[in-house]
Write a protein that holds these residues in place. Structure first.
Motif, PDB file in Angstrom:
ATOM      1  N   VAL A 121      32.312   2.427  85.716  1.00 52.36           N
ATOM      2  CA  VAL A 121      32.764   3.304  84.624  1.00 52.36           C
ATOM      3  C   VAL A 121      32.842   2.513  83.318  1.00 52.36           C
ATOM      4  N   ILE A 122      33.338   1.280  83.403  1.00 51.30           N
ATOM      5  CA  ILE A 122      33.420   0.428  82.200  1.00 51.30           C
ATOM      6  C   ILE A 122      32.030   0.189  81.625  1.00 51.30           C
ATOM      7  N   VAL A 123      31.075  -0.113  82.511  1.00 45.98           N
ATOM      8  CA  VAL A 123      29.695  -0.364  82.054  1.00 45.98           C
ATOM      9  C   VAL A 123      29.107   0.898  81.420  1.00 45.98           C
ATOM     10  N   ALA A 124      29.370   2.051  82.021  1.00 43.81           N
ATOM     11  CA  ALA A 124      28.860   3.312  81.465  1.00 43.81           C
ATOM     12  C   ALA A 124      29.404   3.538  80.059  1.00 43.81           C
ATOM     13  N   VAL A 125      30.691   3.245  79.867  1.00 46.89           N
ATOM     14  CA  VAL A 125      31.303   3.408  78.539  1.00 46.89           C
ATOM     15  C   VAL A 125      30.647   2.453  77.535  1.00 46.89           C
ATOM     16  N   LEU A 126      30.373   1.227  77.975  1.00 43.32           N
ATOM     17  CA  LEU A 126      29.736   0.253  77.077  1.00 43.32           C
ATOM     18  C   LEU A 126      28.341   0.721  76.668  1.00 43.32           C
ATOM     19  N   TYR A 127      27.562   1.222  77.635  1.00 45.03           N
ATOM     20  CA  TYR A 127      26.219   1.711  77.300  1.00 45.03           C
ATOM     21  C   TYR A 127      26.300   2.924  76.379  1.00 45.03           C
ATOM     22  N   LEU A 128      27.261   3.812  76.619  1.00 40.69           N
ATOM     23  CA  LEU A 128      27.438   4.973  75.740  1.00 40.69           C
ATOM     24  C   LEU A 128      27.766   4.531  74.321  1.00 40.69           C
ATOM     25  N   PHE A 129      28.603   3.500  74.220  1.00 41.64           N
ATOM     26  CA  PHE A 129      28.965   2.985  72.893  1.00 41.64           C
ATOM     27  C   PHE A 129      27.729   2.460  72.157  1.00 41.64           C
ATOM     28  N   PHE A 130      26.917   1.650  72.862  1.00 34.70           N
ATOM     29  CA  PHE A 130      25.754   1.055  72.201  1.00 34.70           C
ATOM     30  C   PHE A 130      24.689   2.099  71.874  1.00 34.70           C
ATOM     31  N   THR A 131      24.477   3.078  72.758  1.00 35.34           N
ATOM     32  CA  THR A 131      23.493   4.123  72.448  1.00 35.34           C
ATOM     33  C   THR A 131      23.976   4.996  71.282  1.00 35.34           C
ATOM     34  N   ALA A 132      25.275   5.251  71.219  1.00 38.18           N
ATOM     35  CA  ALA A 132      25.814   6.027  70.088  1.00 38.18           C
ATOM     36  C   ALA A 132      25.647   5.252  68.784  1.00 38.18           C
ATOM     37  N   LEU A 133      25.900   3.942  68.838  1.00 31.95           N
ATOM     38  CA  LEU A 133      25.733   3.099  67.644  1.00 31.95           C
ATOM     39  C   LEU A 133      24.270   3.091  67.191  1.00 31.95           C
ATOM     40  N   ALA A 134      23.351   2.949  68.158  1.00 24.34           N
ATOM     41  CA  ALA A 134      21.916   2.945  67.820  1.00 24.34           C
ATOM     42  C   ALA A 134      21.495   4.292  67.240  1.00 24.34           C
ATOM     43  N   THR A 135      22.029   5.376  67.796  1.00 23.75           N
ATOM     44  CA  THR A 135      21.699   6.709  67.290  1.00 23.75           C
ATOM     45  C   THR A 135      22.147   6.873  65.844  1.00 23.75           C
ATOM     46  N   LEU A 136      23.359   6.421  65.539  1.00 24.23           N
ATOM     47  CA  LEU A 136      23.865   6.513  64.173  1.00 24.23           C
ATOM     48  C   LEU A 136      23.009   5.703  63.206  1.00 24.23           C
ATOM     49  N   ILE A 137      22.635   4.493  63.625  1.00 21.10           N
ATOM     50  CA  ILE A 137      21.815   3.634  62.758  1.00 21.10           C
ATOM     51  C   ILE A 137      20.450   4.268  62.508  1.00 21.10           C
ATOM     52  N   MET A 138      19.821   4.804  63.573  1.00 20.47           N
ATOM     53  CA  MET A 138      18.502   5.416  63.410  1.00 20.47           C
ATOM     54  C   MET A 138      18.576   6.652  62.518  1.00 20.47           C
ATOM     55  N   LYS A 139      19.647   7.450  62.664  1.00 24.60           N
ATOM     56  CA  LYS A 139      19.796   8.639  61.811  1.00 24.60           C
ATOM     57  C   LYS A 139      19.980   8.229  60.355  1.00 24.60           C
ATOM     58  N   LYS A 140      20.695   7.132  60.125  1.00 20.10           N
ATOM     59  CA  LYS A 140      20.877   6.630  58.764  1.00 20.10           C
ATOM     60  C   LYS A 140      19.539   6.196  58.178  1.00 20.10           C
ATOM     61  N   ILE A 141      18.737   5.493  58.984  1.00 20.72           N
ATOM     62  CA  ILE A 141      17.417   5.044  58.512  1.00 20.72           C
ATOM     63  C   ILE A 141      16.520   6.245  58.231  1.00 20.72           C
ATOM     64  N   GLU A 142      16.542   7.238  59.149  1.00 16.96           N
ATOM     65  CA  GLU A 142      15.726   8.443  58.946  1.00 16.96           C
ATOM     66  C   GLU A 142      16.141   9.165  57.663  1.00 16.96           C
ATOM     67  N   ALA A 143      17.450   9.228  57.409  1.00 16.95           N
ATOM     68  CA  ALA A 143      17.936   9.903  56.187  1.00 16.95           C
ATOM     69  C   ALA A 143      17.439   9.185  54.941  1.00 16.95           C
ATOM     70  N   ASN A 144      17.438   7.854  54.977  1.00 13.02           N
ATOM     71  CA  ASN A 144      16.935   7.088  53.834  1.00 13.02           C
ATOM     72  C   ASN A 144      15.443   7.329  53.623  1.00 13.02           C
ATOM     73  N   TYR A 145      14.694   7.421  54.740  1.00  8.00           N
ATOM     74  CA  TYR A 145      13.244   7.647  54.625  1.00  8.00           C
ATOM     75  C   TYR A 145      12.943   9.049  54.121  1.00  8.00           C
ATOM     76  N   ARG A 146      13.796  10.026  54.467  1.00  9.62           N
ATOM     77  CA  ARG A 146      13.560  11.395  53.997  1.00  9.62           C
ATOM     78  C   ARG A 146      13.646  11.472  52.471  1.00  9.62           C
ATOM     79  N   GLU A 147      14.478  10.594  51.885  1.00 11.06           N
ATOM     80  CA  GLU A 147      14.618  10.586  50.430  1.00 11.06           C
ATOM     81  C   GLU A 147      13.412   9.960  49.756  1.00 11.06           C
ATOM     82  N   TRP A 148      12.625   9.197  50.587  1.00 13.73           N
ATOM     83  CA  TRP A 148      11.457   8.511  50.040  1.00 13.73           C
ATOM     84  C   TRP A 148      10.230   9.388  50.204  1.00 13.73           C
ATOM     85  N   GLN A 149       9.660   9.823  49.125  1.00 12.10           N
ATOM     86  CA  GLN A 149       8.468  10.685  49.179  1.00 12.10           C
ATOM     87  C   GLN A 149       7.282   9.969  48.546  1.00 12.10           C
TER      88      GLN A 149
END
Length: 216
Positions: A188-216
């Motif tokens: 369960v501890i390991v599952a929580v750790l993986y969920l944390f890292f995947t959530a962090l990666a998702t947030l970072i990728m969404k931030k990068i995608e948002a920055n790229y959307r502003e770039w035309q």
């Protein structure tokens, strides 16, 4: 709760292996995937055939099996002449595996660029290398970002496959506690750790995608 607190430092000691495998793979597989995507569009038929065959083999066989082949199979096949340490074997296999997947993603992104842009660059006297680096590649990264993000998240989860060659990551350590203490709490501890890292990666990728959307 006391049990979780008591084993948490031990499990976290495996994070350096998990994070290291993730970072080395991302740094190695991304440029290799770009180069392979370029090669898959090469005018040299043999090169295209070899790269397509490579991608087919990589995508058609389990990553776990590839790990077993490199770490256990190569020493047997070469009479112990070619033996990789566990971490080196894992990094090599992960880079080669993810480069195959990323090559297909980047190839699709390159194909999405209209031929008119290549023709316009040629008319303006821009070399093919400059056209690719300064015009095509930035657009390709914007196009493939969602697919690239999915592969990053998959990579975080796939690092757990290191346990098949006894790589001492967080899952391997948790498995030891689970067997010794007859409890599922370490998992369960390991599952929580993986969920944390995947959530962090998702947030970072969404931030990068948002920055790229502003770039035309």
């Amino acid at each position: 709760m006391n049990y979780i607190i008591s084993i948490l430092p031990d499990i976290l000691s495996g994070l350096n292996i998990t994070i290291g495998l993730f970072i080395f793979t991302l740094i190695g597989a991304t440029p290799l995937g770009v180069l392979m995507a370029i090669g898959m569009r090469s005018q040299f038929v043999i090169l295209r055939w070899l790269l397509n065959a490579y991608v087919w083999i990589i995508r058609g066989t389990p990553l776990m099996l590839q790990l077993m082949f490199v770490y256990c199979g190569l020493p047997i096949a070469t009479n112990n002449e070619l033996v990789f340490p566990k971490m080196t074997a894992a990094v090599v296999v992960f880079i080669l595996n993810y480069a195959g997947y990323l090559a297909e993603i980047f190839r699709g992104g390159i194909q999405a660029i209209p031929q008119g842009q290549y023709d316009a660059a040629q008319v303006l006297g821009i070399s093919r290398g400059q056209t690719f680096r300064k015009i095509v590649l930035p657009q390709v990264f914007k196009i493939v970002l969602p697919s690239f993000g999915n592969e990053v998240i998959n990579l975080i989860k796939d690092t757990s496959l290191g346990y098949v060659i006894s790589l001492v990551d967080i899952l391997y350590i948790a498995q030891g506690h689970a067997v010794a203490d007859v409890t599922l709490l370490p998992y369960v501890i390991v599952a929580v750790l993986y969920l944390f890292f995947t959530a962090l990666a998702t947030l970072i990728m969404k931030k990068i995608e948002a920055n790229y959307r502003e770039w035309q």
